[in-house]
Design an enzyme around this catalytic site. Structure first.
Site, short mmCIF file in Angstrom:
data_model
loop_
_atom_site.label_atom_id
_atom_site.label_comp_id
_atom_site.label_asym_id
_atom_site.label_seq_id
_atom_site.Cartn_x
_atom_site.Cartn_y
_atom_site.Cartn_z
N ASP A 10 -34.59 48.71 82.14
CA ASP A 10 -35.56 47.88 81.40
C ASP A 10 -36.70 48.64 80.71
O ASP A 10 -37.87 48.22 80.79
CB ASP A 10 -36.17 46.81 82.33
CG ASP A 10 -35.14 45.84 82.89
OD1 ASP A 10 -33.95 45.99 82.58
OD2 ASP A 10 -35.53 44.94 83.66
N LYS A 108 -29.38 41.26 81.54
CA LYS A 108 -29.56 40.42 82.73
C LYS A 108 -30.65 39.38 82.51
O LYS A 108 -31.52 39.56 81.67
CB LYS A 108 -29.86 41.29 83.95
CG LYS A 108 -31.06 42.16 83.77
CD LYS A 108 -31.17 43.17 84.90
CE LYS A 108 -32.41 43.98 84.78
NZ LYS A 108 -33.66 43.18 84.73
N CYS A 153 -37.43 45.34 89.22
CA CYS A 153 -36.03 45.57 88.86
C CYS A 153 -35.47 46.88 89.40
O CYS A 153 -34.30 46.94 89.78
CB CYS A 153 -35.88 45.48 87.34
SG CYS A 153 -36.15 43.77 86.79
C1 VGL Z 1 -38.90 42.63 85.48
C2 VGL Z 1 -40.26 40.88 86.03
C3 VGL Z 1 -39.54 40.03 85.22
C4 VGL Z 1 -38.59 44.09 85.64
C5 VGL Z 1 -38.14 41.78 84.69
O1 VGL Z 1 -37.91 44.66 84.77
O2 VGL Z 1 -39.05 44.68 86.65
N1 VGL Z 1 -39.96 42.16 86.15
N2 VGL Z 1 -38.49 40.49 84.56
#
Ligand code: VGL
Ligand code: ZN
Length: 199
Positions: A10, A108, A153
């Site tokens: 991410d 995701k 994540c």
């Molecule tokens: C994430 C919160 C919501 C992350 C993704 O990548 O850690 N955190 N969506």
């Protein structure tokens, strides 16, 4: 022979300074991750990828603010500011990330009713993303994780990796955390206890 993959979690604009769910110094890890991408044979990147009406967004729950929690059919869910909306600039990878070598992009959180922190399972902890099958079919049994955010994540992915029988290392110098109510300390402890190597 043991094959090893780098999993880049991410590294997207919304998680970097200026983004809607900015992680402090989220952009600082990009040069190090680029170096690591160069030295791994297998590189996989993940991309948080939500529809605009996603149930993890506080804006879709009347009277709720970001960082409050709600009860979902699958358990407790933290609510977030709108982030990583499919096709938006915020969902794009950080422009400095050299990810073109990646052999797989795992998206995701793309189903409205369920969030997905882990790269392996959605937040019901049961629905697989397909990543474990991909790695196993390719004979990859060892992974190194980097990216955002350490305590969400990255940690959920590392814990699931161990549960699925992979060897997992988290390179903390190539991660940054959200740290919501002590979540960083909690998740570092859980990873240590589970046998994730913290480097
Ligand atoms: C994430 C919160 C919501 C992350 C993704 O990548 O850690 N955190 N969506
Ligand atoms: Zn998300």
């Amino acid at each position: 022979m043991a094959e090893e993959a780098l999993i880049v979690i991410d590294v997207q604009n919304d998680f970097c300074p200026g983004g809607s769910l900015a992680v402090a110094e989220g952009d600082k890890i990009v040069p190090l991750i680029n170096e690591m991408i160069g030295s791994f044979e297998h590189v996989i990147v993940t991309q948080d990828w939500h529809p605009a009406d996603h149930s993890s967004f506080a804006s879709n729950h009347s009277g709720k603010q970001p960082y409050e929690t709600v009860e979902m059919p699958y358990g407790q869910q933290t609510l977030w500011p709108d982030h990583c909306v499919q096709g938006s600039g915020g969902a794009a990878f950080h422009p400095g990330l050299k990810w073109s070598k990646a052999e797989l992009v795992i998206r995701k959180g793309f189903r409205k009713g369920i969030d997905s922190y882990s790269a392996f399972f959605e937040n019901d902890r049961k629905t697989p993303t397909g990543l474990a099958g991909y790695l196993k079919e390719r004979g990859i049994n060892k992974i190194t994780l980097v990216g955002l955010a350490t305590d969400f994540c990255v940690a959920y992915s590392a814990l699931d990796a161990i549960g699925l029988g992979f060897e997992a290392t988290v390179r903390l110098d190539a991660c940054r955390a959200i740290d919501l109510g002590g979540s960083l300390e909690t998740m570092l402890g859980k990873m240590r206890d589970a046998g994730v190597k913290l480097a």
